[in-house]
Write an enzyme that holds these catalytic residues in place. Sequence first.
Site, PDB file in Angstrom:
ATOM      1  N   LYS A  13      -4.102  53.594 -28.343  1.00 10.87           N
ATOM      2  CA  LYS A  13      -3.595  54.310 -29.528  1.00 10.87           C
ATOM      3  C   LYS A  13      -2.301  53.686 -30.046  1.00 10.87           C
ATOM      4  CE  LYS A  13      -1.342  57.971 -26.928  1.00 10.87           C
ATOM      5  NZ  LYS A  13      -0.090  57.279 -26.695  1.00 10.87           N
ATOM      6  N   ARG A  85       1.182  66.777 -27.966  1.00 12.57           N
ATOM      7  CA  ARG A  85       0.360  66.673 -26.759  1.00 12.57           C
ATOM      8  C   ARG A  85       0.073  68.031 -26.128  1.00 12.57           C
ATOM      9  NH1 ARG A  85       1.890  61.145 -23.506  1.00 12.57           N
ATOM     10  NH2 ARG A  85       2.344  60.003 -25.382  1.00 12.57           N
ATOM     11  N   ARG A 119      -1.692  47.004 -16.640  1.00 12.21           N
ATOM     12  CA  ARG A 119      -0.713  46.719 -17.689  1.00 12.21           C
ATOM     13  C   ARG A 119       0.602  46.191 -17.097  1.00 12.21           C
ATOM     14  NH1 ARG A 119       0.322  51.059 -22.320  1.00 12.21           N
ATOM     15  NH2 ARG A 119       1.197  52.387 -20.699  1.00 12.21           N
ATOM     16  N   ARG A 153       5.208  49.434 -15.371  1.00 11.37           N
ATOM     17  CA  ARG A 153       5.908  50.693 -15.647  1.00 11.37           C
ATOM     18  C   ARG A 153       5.670  51.667 -14.500  1.00 11.37           C
ATOM     19  NH1 ARG A 153       4.244  52.473 -21.666  1.00 11.37           N
ATOM     20  NH2 ARG A 153       4.001  54.459 -20.611  1.00 11.37           N
ATOM     21  N   ARG A 164      -1.139  61.798 -15.615  1.00 14.23           N
ATOM     22  CA  ARG A 164      -1.117  61.733 -17.078  1.00 14.23           C
ATOM     23  C   ARG A 164      -2.491  62.061 -17.659  1.00 14.23           C
ATOM     24  NH1 ARG A 164       1.130  55.944 -17.755  1.00 14.23           N
ATOM     25  NH2 ARG A 164       1.243  56.315 -19.985  1.00 14.23           N
TER      26      ARG A 164
END
Length: 203
Positions: A13, A85, A119, A153, A164
Amino acid sequence: MRIVFLGPQGSGKGTQAKIISEILNVPHISTGDLLREVEGELRKQVDEYMLKGQLVPVEIVVQVLKQRIEKPDCKKGFILDGFPRSLEQAQELEKEIEIDKYFEIFISDEEAIKRLSGRRTCSKCGAIYNVNSDAKPLVDGKCDKCGEGLFQREDDKEEAIKKRLEIYHNETEPTIEKYDVIRVNGKQGIESVSHDILDKFDS
Ligand code: AMP
């Protein structure tokens, strides 16, 4: 044009919000990025939630978001990435502004975990790579653009990713159901996803 992009972590996104914001010439506002930039006294409070992959309290997110959308470049519109959210956040947003279009980029949990756990981000220029895909760096652990080291991260580590995704299903999805959301398949290549999104503007 005020647009919201939602989607589970790893759906792309952010990437799409950036591409479409350049095409429409409106700012891309990611609440995740805004929160990562918070300084001073609030920093510690934000990290308490962010590093574990939990939602930062609504008052804090709304405060940083309001400061951003009051800036003059937002007058012509913006793309909001990652907000609202939760139902509570959706109510806060409705109090402030009217949104023209909501997009949800969807992928499976399995795909999200694969993408996020691979990532890696450059600690200097912020370039993003993925060691689980074709987007890996040319030299292991080093940025192709500036040669600086890459890091993972804290909230892309497995425990935080699971948390999450759980939050996405429990809190964000019920929020999405409230709106007339345009759903786009995020499993496709980046260009195809952008194409599908732009297609929905025409129709
Ligand atoms: P993101 O970069 O969108 O994956 O967001 C990273 C982290 O920032 C999330 O896991 C949350 O801790 C925090 N965050 C971002 N957007 C919100 C939001 N709308 N509400 C609460 N926390 C948020």
